[in-house]
Write a protein that holds these residues in place. Structure first.
Motif, PDB file in Angstrom:
ATOM      1  N   VAL A  75       1.189 -15.671 -22.638  1.00  0.00           N
ATOM      2  CA  VAL A  75       1.261 -15.526 -21.178  1.00  0.00           C
ATOM      3  C   VAL A  75       0.239 -16.392 -20.445  1.00  0.00           C
ATOM      4  O   VAL A  75       0.386 -16.627 -19.250  1.00  0.00           O
ATOM      5  N   SER A  76      -0.778 -16.858 -21.163  1.00  0.00           N
ATOM      6  CA  SER A  76      -1.796 -17.694 -20.536  1.00  0.00           C
ATOM      7  C   SER A  76      -2.142 -18.851 -21.465  1.00  0.00           C
ATOM      8  O   SER A  76      -3.201 -18.854 -22.092  1.00  0.00           O
ATOM      9  N   PRO A  77      -1.252 -19.853 -21.565  1.00  0.00           N
ATOM     10  CA  PRO A  77      -1.491 -20.951 -22.505  1.00  0.00           C
ATOM     11  C   PRO A  77      -2.704 -21.818 -22.131  1.00  0.00           C
ATOM     12  O   PRO A  77      -3.283 -22.462 -22.994  1.00  0.00           O
ATOM     13  N   THR A  78      -3.086 -21.809 -20.864  1.00  0.00           N
ATOM     14  CA  THR A  78      -4.300 -22.526 -20.467  1.00  0.00           C
ATOM     15  C   THR A  78      -5.439 -21.516 -20.315  1.00  0.00           C
ATOM     16  O   THR A  78      -5.213 -20.316 -20.156  1.00  0.00           O
ATOM     17  N   TRP A  79      -6.658 -22.017 -20.350  1.00  0.00           N
ATOM     18  CA  TRP A  79      -7.831 -21.143 -20.285  1.00  0.00           C
ATOM     19  C   TRP A  79      -7.843 -20.392 -18.957  1.00  0.00           C
ATOM     20  O   TRP A  79      -7.575 -20.948 -17.894  1.00  0.00           O
ATOM     21  N   HIS A  80      -8.142 -19.109 -19.063  1.00  0.00           N
ATOM     22  CA  HIS A  80      -8.277 -18.270 -17.871  1.00  0.00           C
ATOM     23  C   HIS A  80      -9.358 -17.239 -18.166  1.00  0.00           C
ATOM     24  O   HIS A  80      -9.417 -16.709 -19.270  1.00  0.00           O
ATOM     25  N   PRO A  81     -10.213 -16.929 -17.179  1.00  0.00           N
ATOM     26  CA  PRO A  81     -11.310 -15.992 -17.448  1.00  0.00           C
ATOM     27  C   PRO A  81     -10.824 -14.600 -17.868  1.00  0.00           C
ATOM     28  O   PRO A  81     -11.471 -13.939 -18.686  1.00  0.00           O
ATOM     29  N   LEU A  82      -9.694 -14.148 -17.348  1.00  0.00           N
ATOM     30  CA  LEU A  82      -9.186 -12.834 -17.754  1.00  0.00           C
ATOM     31  C   LEU A  82      -8.622 -12.859 -19.173  1.00  0.00           C
ATOM     32  O   LEU A  82      -8.751 -11.877 -19.912  1.00  0.00           O
ATOM     33  N   ALA A  83      -8.020 -13.978 -19.559  1.00  0.00           N
ATOM     34  CA  ALA A  83      -7.549 -14.115 -20.938  1.00  0.00           C
ATOM     35  C   ALA A  83      -8.742 -14.092 -21.889  1.00  0.00           C
ATOM     36  O   ALA A  83      -8.704 -13.430 -22.935  1.00  0.00           O
ATOM     37  N   LYS A  84      -9.802 -14.787 -21.523  1.00  0.00           N
ATOM     38  CA  LYS A  84     -11.027 -14.788 -22.341  1.00  0.00           C
ATOM     39  C   LYS A  84     -11.602 -13.383 -22.437  1.00  0.00           C
ATOM     40  O   LYS A  84     -12.003 -12.933 -23.518  1.00  0.00           O
ATOM     41  N   LYS A  85     -11.630 -12.679 -21.318  1.00  0.00           N
ATOM     42  CA  LYS A  85     -12.159 -11.315 -21.305  1.00  0.00           C
ATOM     43  C   LYS A  85     -11.366 -10.409 -22.241  1.00  0.00           C
ATOM     44  O   LYS A  85     -11.944  -9.620 -23.003  1.00  0.00           O
ATOM     45  N   ALA A  86     -10.037 -10.510 -22.203  1.00  0.00           N
ATOM     46  CA  ALA A  86      -9.191  -9.685 -23.066  1.00  0.00           C
ATOM     47  C   ALA A  86      -9.431 -10.000 -24.533  1.00  0.00           C
ATOM     48  O   ALA A  86      -9.593  -9.093 -25.363  1.00  0.00           O
ATOM     49  N   LYS A  87      -9.476 -11.283 -24.859  1.00  0.00           N
ATOM     50  CA  LYS A  87      -9.694 -11.680 -26.254  1.00  0.00           C
ATOM     51  C   LYS A  87     -11.080 -11.259 -26.743  1.00  0.00           C
ATOM     52  O   LYS A  87     -11.224 -10.772 -27.869  1.00  0.00           O
ATOM     53  N   ASP A  88     -12.086 -11.452 -25.915  1.00  0.00           N
ATOM     54  CA  ASP A  88     -13.452 -11.081 -26.305  1.00  0.00           C
ATOM     55  C   ASP A  88     -13.590  -9.574 -26.506  1.00  0.00           C
ATOM     56  O   ASP A  88     -14.253  -9.116 -27.437  1.00  0.00           O
ATOM     57  N   ALA A  89     -12.956  -8.795 -25.631  1.00  0.00           N
ATOM     58  CA  ALA A  89     -13.030  -7.338 -25.759  1.00  0.00           C
ATOM     59  C   ALA A  89     -12.361  -6.878 -27.050  1.00  0.00           C
ATOM     60  O   ALA A  89     -12.877  -6.010 -27.762  1.00  0.00           O
ATOM     61  N   ALA A  90     -11.201  -7.444 -27.370  1.00  0.00           N
ATOM     62  CA  ALA A  90     -10.507  -7.067 -28.602  1.00  0.00           C
ATOM     63  C   ALA A  90     -11.336  -7.450 -29.826  1.00  0.00           C
ATOM     64  O   ALA A  90     -11.438  -6.671 -30.782  1.00  0.00           O
ATOM     65  N   ALA A  91     -11.929  -8.631 -29.802  1.00  0.00           N
ATOM     66  CA  ALA A  91     -12.781  -9.055 -30.919  1.00  0.00           C
ATOM     67  C   ALA A  91     -14.002  -8.144 -31.030  1.00  0.00           C
ATOM     68  O   ALA A  91     -14.447  -7.819 -32.147  1.00  0.00           O
ATOM     69  N   SER A  92     -14.527  -7.704 -29.905  1.00  0.00           N
ATOM     70  CA  SER A  92     -15.679  -6.796 -29.919  1.00  0.00           C
ATOM     71  C   SER A  92     -15.322  -5.450 -30.539  1.00  0.00           C
ATOM     72  O   SER A  92     -16.141  -4.845 -31.240  1.00  0.00           O
TER      73      SER A  92
END
Length: 124
Positions: A75-92
């Protein structure tokens, strides 16, 4: 969808994640190591429950993390701060459960390993 179809799709998810995700393979290897140590050190039922819960929580969290990353990339093939937030939270979440598993492993295995070392030193 029938029950067998659901099982087949779940199996495909496990298989694909194992094939494509290095961290899942590493976590699986540590799970196997914990199972072997449990057998060798003859841990009791309560300890097996903690080890089992630890293993399944970490692997399930990694599967959720993989799913969330794939969906986020879709849903977000380009970098987006909310996409980063979601990925970082899941990794955490995976990291927190991995730390929990390490703590459980230390609590269960360290005293038994110390006993084995003491016994080995007293024999030699």
């Amino acid at each position: 969808m029938g029950f067998l179809s659901a099982l087949r799709f779940a199996w495909y998810g496990l298989r694909d994640t194992f094939k494509t995700e290095r961290n899942f393979r590493i976590q699986s290897a540590f799970a196997i190591l914990a199972l072997i140590m449990g057998l060798l050190l003859k841990i009791d039922l309560n300890e097996w429950l903690w080890i089992g819960v630890s293993i399944f929580l970490v692997l399930a969290a990694e599967l959720f993390n993989t799913a969330l990353e794939a969906l986020t990339n879709l849903v977000s093939p380009t970098w987006h701060p909310l996409a980063k937030k979601a990925k970082d939270a899941a990794a955490s979440a995976v990291l927190l459960l991995a730390v929990f598993s390490i703590i459980c492993g230390i609590i269960i295995f360290l005293p038994k390993l110390v006993q084995v070392i003491k016994h080995f030193n007293s024999v030699t």
